[in-house]
Design a protein around this motif. Structure first.
Motif, PDB file in Angstrom:
ATOM      1  N   HIS A  92     -10.676 -21.810 -15.011  1.00 53.57           N
ATOM      2  CA  HIS A  92     -10.188 -21.477 -16.521  1.00 53.57           C
ATOM      3  C   HIS A  92     -11.578 -22.112 -17.455  1.00 53.57           C
ATOM      4  O   HIS A  92     -11.441 -23.303 -17.443  1.00 53.57           O
ATOM      5  CB  HIS A  92      -9.054 -22.219 -17.066  1.00 53.57           C
ATOM      6  CG  HIS A  92      -8.649 -22.055 -18.418  1.00 53.57           C
ATOM      7  ND1 HIS A  92      -8.384 -20.933 -18.877  1.00 53.57           N
ATOM      8  CD2 HIS A  92      -8.771 -22.695 -19.438  1.00 53.57           C
ATOM      9  CE1 HIS A  92      -8.114 -20.671 -20.098  1.00 53.57           C
ATOM     10  NE2 HIS A  92      -8.424 -21.914 -20.369  1.00 53.57           N
TER      11      HIS A  92
ATOM     12  N   HIS B 174     -13.816 -21.074 -21.117  1.00 56.49           N
ATOM     13  CA  HIS B 174     -14.387 -20.000 -22.172  1.00 56.49           C
ATOM     14  C   HIS B 174     -15.934 -20.104 -22.371  1.00 56.49           C
ATOM     15  O   HIS B 174     -16.257 -21.185 -22.866  1.00 56.49           O
ATOM     16  CB  HIS B 174     -13.672 -20.583 -23.545  1.00 56.49           C
ATOM     17  CG  HIS B 174     -12.251 -20.742 -23.356  1.00 56.49           C
ATOM     18  ND1 HIS B 174     -11.531 -19.507 -24.043  1.00 56.49           N
ATOM     19  CD2 HIS B 174     -11.355 -21.706 -22.922  1.00 56.49           C
ATOM     20  CE1 HIS B 174     -10.330 -20.192 -23.995  1.00 56.49           C
ATOM     21  NE2 HIS B 174     -10.050 -21.323 -23.081  1.00 56.49           N
TER      22      HIS B 174
ATOM     23  N   HIS C 222      -3.058 -18.498 -21.718  1.00 57.76           N
ATOM     24  CA  HIS C 222      -2.823 -20.252 -21.859  1.00 57.76           C
ATOM     25  C   HIS C 222      -1.269 -19.920 -22.001  1.00 57.76           C
ATOM     26  O   HIS C 222      -0.538 -19.055 -22.561  1.00 57.76           O
ATOM     27  CB  HIS C 222      -3.422 -20.536 -23.203  1.00 57.76           C
ATOM     28  CG  HIS C 222      -4.798 -20.626 -23.166  1.00 57.76           C
ATOM     29  ND1 HIS C 222      -5.738 -19.756 -23.529  1.00 57.76           N
ATOM     30  CD2 HIS C 222      -5.689 -21.607 -23.119  1.00 57.76           C
ATOM     31  CE1 HIS C 222      -6.971 -19.952 -23.696  1.00 57.76           C
ATOM     32  NE2 HIS C 222      -6.870 -21.146 -23.137  1.00 57.76           N
TER      33      HIS C 222
ATOM     34  N   HIS D 271      -3.264 -24.498 -18.296  1.00 55.32           N
ATOM     35  CA  HIS D 271      -2.308 -25.751 -18.840  1.00 55.32           C
ATOM     36  C   HIS D 271      -1.037 -25.994 -18.317  1.00 55.32           C
ATOM     37  O   HIS D 271      -0.617 -26.914 -17.646  1.00 55.32           O
ATOM     38  CB  HIS D 271      -2.655 -25.782 -20.279  1.00 55.32           C
ATOM     39  CG  HIS D 271      -3.886 -25.594 -20.804  1.00 55.32           C
ATOM     40  ND1 HIS D 271      -4.800 -26.187 -20.365  1.00 55.32           N
ATOM     41  CD2 HIS D 271      -4.692 -24.592 -21.538  1.00 55.32           C
ATOM     42  CE1 HIS D 271      -6.232 -25.915 -20.985  1.00 55.32           C
ATOM     43  NE2 HIS D 271      -5.776 -24.907 -21.537  1.00 55.32           N
TER      44      HIS D 271
ATOM     45  N   ASP E 128     -11.952 -25.735 -18.766  1.00 57.94           N
ATOM     46  CA  ASP E 128     -11.795 -25.491 -19.777  1.00 57.94           C
ATOM     47  C   ASP E 128     -12.778 -25.630 -21.065  1.00 57.94           C
ATOM     48  O   ASP E 128     -12.292 -26.149 -22.026  1.00 57.94           O
ATOM     49  CB  ASP E 128     -10.179 -25.937 -20.483  1.00 57.94           C
ATOM     50  CG  ASP E 128      -9.770 -25.355 -21.533  1.00 57.94           C
ATOM     51  OD1 ASP E 128      -9.925 -24.056 -21.974  1.00 57.94           O
ATOM     52  OD2 ASP E 128      -8.956 -25.935 -22.324  1.00 57.94           O
TER      53      ASP E 128
HETATM   54 FE    FE Z   1      -8.615 -22.616 -22.712  1.00 59.43          FE
END
Ligand code: FE
Ligand code: GUN
Length: 458
Positions: free
Chosen positions: A76, A78, A239, A276, A328
């Motif tokens: 995960h 971004h 998410h 998460h 993340d």
């Molecule tokens: Fe995220």
């Protein structure tokens, strides 16, 4: 019959709790970059293979103090947020999105800017030992395709999503899909482009259906995305139950949890990865296990935005949910899964013991929550591979040759006969990016620190 053979000592998860040491073994790699065979030193053909492949100049022998680990799988991340990594962590999730993250991501309408950030990130991840990454890009289709092209060109296995966020109230006018129809159309075009790119990418690049999270999407786009994922049989990411705010927002909108709401839209599948999941109920966990949907645990990010520690041990052992590890970026500041392995162990121990000294010791923590270093290593490697349903993350026949070579000469190893599992622990707790000497993905060398090489040749 092999493309080449590598001789060295390696560590790989065999299951969630156990790590296997391959001492001075031969890793025989096929033309397509797959592990064809692993031969240990007590096998008859060991010396024959060494003889034959050194003769052909196709035997690589690791030097003293070098060890092989599977490449890491970042489940995960971004990609656009690389541009703000290490900053902006002073606000809770909802405010952070609006104050920092949406304005940054909006800039990726500029493909040149996207190219600069994405190129830098993919290089950095490879240098940090990440051989596969499951990326969120931005709402912009073209810049998202650029990220897939950059992964393809630099030799990294990339799973990339054009982000969908079409809700006209929840998202700012300067950064959102124009409508649910255009969000679906753009996603379908994106999927088609990346599927074509995949045909000429040896290590694979994959399109991922990516509703940002339920609060940012309309019912229509969530439904359409579930249908697209089924039509093309592609991965899904989002998410799920990340924070008190995100979790209760969905409860209010649908009268049910994130997990059940996502499932109603066809978004919990075997190929789905949800980031998460700190607030999953027991029923949610059962649903995840039934559907084969994986959790991307992001321990550094959770310390900032999560409001709770994701109960990884419970997910893994009680509910048998697939779990991997995510950086993340930039909710988590570090691109290194070594850092995230360490934080996963630390956070789980704090969950088990509790943190408030004024609470009596029997009530302070949650029993059976801590995970071992071996388990955290599993999450960063084999667990990520299982989560993505790809043959990666383990050293075993028929798995991709995705590895990092760690040079331990600067680690505190002083005994001649130091137990190999002690060396393994020192690597996981102490290695820094500078200690990663080489990275190979799908059998191709994509990074060599000493030679100053980054990228693929053929
Ligand atoms: Fe995220
Ligand atoms: N929820 C929705 N968007 C995001 C994001 O960019 N980062 C994190 N951590 N949570 C999110």
């Amino acid at each position: 019959m092999f493309k080449y053979v590598i001789k060295g000592t390696a560590f790989s998860s065999v299951d969630q709790k156990n790590v296997k040491v391959f001492e001075n073994s031969l890793f025989c790699i096929s033309d397509s970059g797959i592990i064809a065979k692993i031969v240990s030193s007590d096998e008859k053909e060991y010396s024959e293979i060494i003889h034959e492949y050194s003769h052909k100049n196709k035997l690589k022998v690791l030097t003293h103090g070098q060890y092989i680990l599977p490449g890491f799988i970042d489940l995960h991340i971004h990609a656009p947020q690389w541009a703000q990594a290490g900053t902006a962590l002073d606000l809770p999730l909802y405010e952070w999105l609006n104050a920092y993250t949406f304005p940054l991501e909006a800039k990726f309408s500029d493909e040149q800017f996207a190219e600069k950030v994405y190129g830098s990130l993919v290089d950095q991840l490879i240098k940090n030992g990440t051989t596969t990454a499951l990326y969120f890009a931005t709402v912009h289709r073209k810049a998202s395709v650029r990220l897939a092209e950059i992964c393809s060109k630099k030799g990294q296995r990339g799973l990339v999503g054009k982000v969908v966020m079409d809700d006209q109230e929840q998202n700012p006018a300067y950064y959102r899909d124009l409508s649910s129809e255009s969000a679906i159309q753009e996603t379908e075009l994106f999927i088609k482009d990346v599927l074509v790119l995949n045909e000429t990418t040896p290590q694979g690049v994959y399109p991922v259906v990516t509703p940002r999270f339920i609060p940012s999407c309309s019912d229509e786009s969530l439904r359409g995305l579930g249908e697209l994922a089924a039509k093309y049989d592609v991965h899904i990411q989002s998410h799920c139950s990340e924070s008190d705010w995100a979790h209760s927002f969905v409860k209010e909108r649908f009268g049910k949890s994130d997990a059940f709401a996502l499932n109603d839209f066809g978004l919990l599948t075997e190929k789905a990865v949800m980031a998460h999941c700190g607030f999953l109920s027991d029923e949610d966990m059962t649903l995840f296990a039934e559907k084969g949907t994986a959790v991307a645990h992001c321990p550094i990010s959770n310390a900032y935005f999560g409001n709770a520690v994701t109960p990884v041990a419970k997910l893994l052992h009680e509910y048998r949910v697939e779990v991997g590890l995510g950086s993340d970026i930039s909710g988590g500041f570090s691109p290194s899964l070594f850092d995230n392995i360490r934080q996963a162990v630390i956070s789980s121990r704090m969950l088990e013991d509790g943190v408030d000294k004024d609470c009596c010791s029997q009530k302070r923590g949650v029993p059976n929550s801590s995970i071992t270093l071996n388990e955290a290593f599993f999450l960063a490697t084999a667990g990520g591979g299982e989560s993505l349903s790809l043959p990666i993350g383990k050293l075993a026949p028929d798995y991709a040759w995705d590895i990092q070579i760690i040079d331990t000469k600067e680690l505190p190893i002083f005994e001649k006969e130091e137990p190999l599992m002690d060396i393994f622990q020192k690597i996981l707790y102490l290695a820094r990016p500078e200690n990663i000497e080489e990275v190979w993905i799908q059998g191709r060398n994509v990074y060599n620190k000493t030679m100053g090489k980054q990228g693929v040749e053929d």
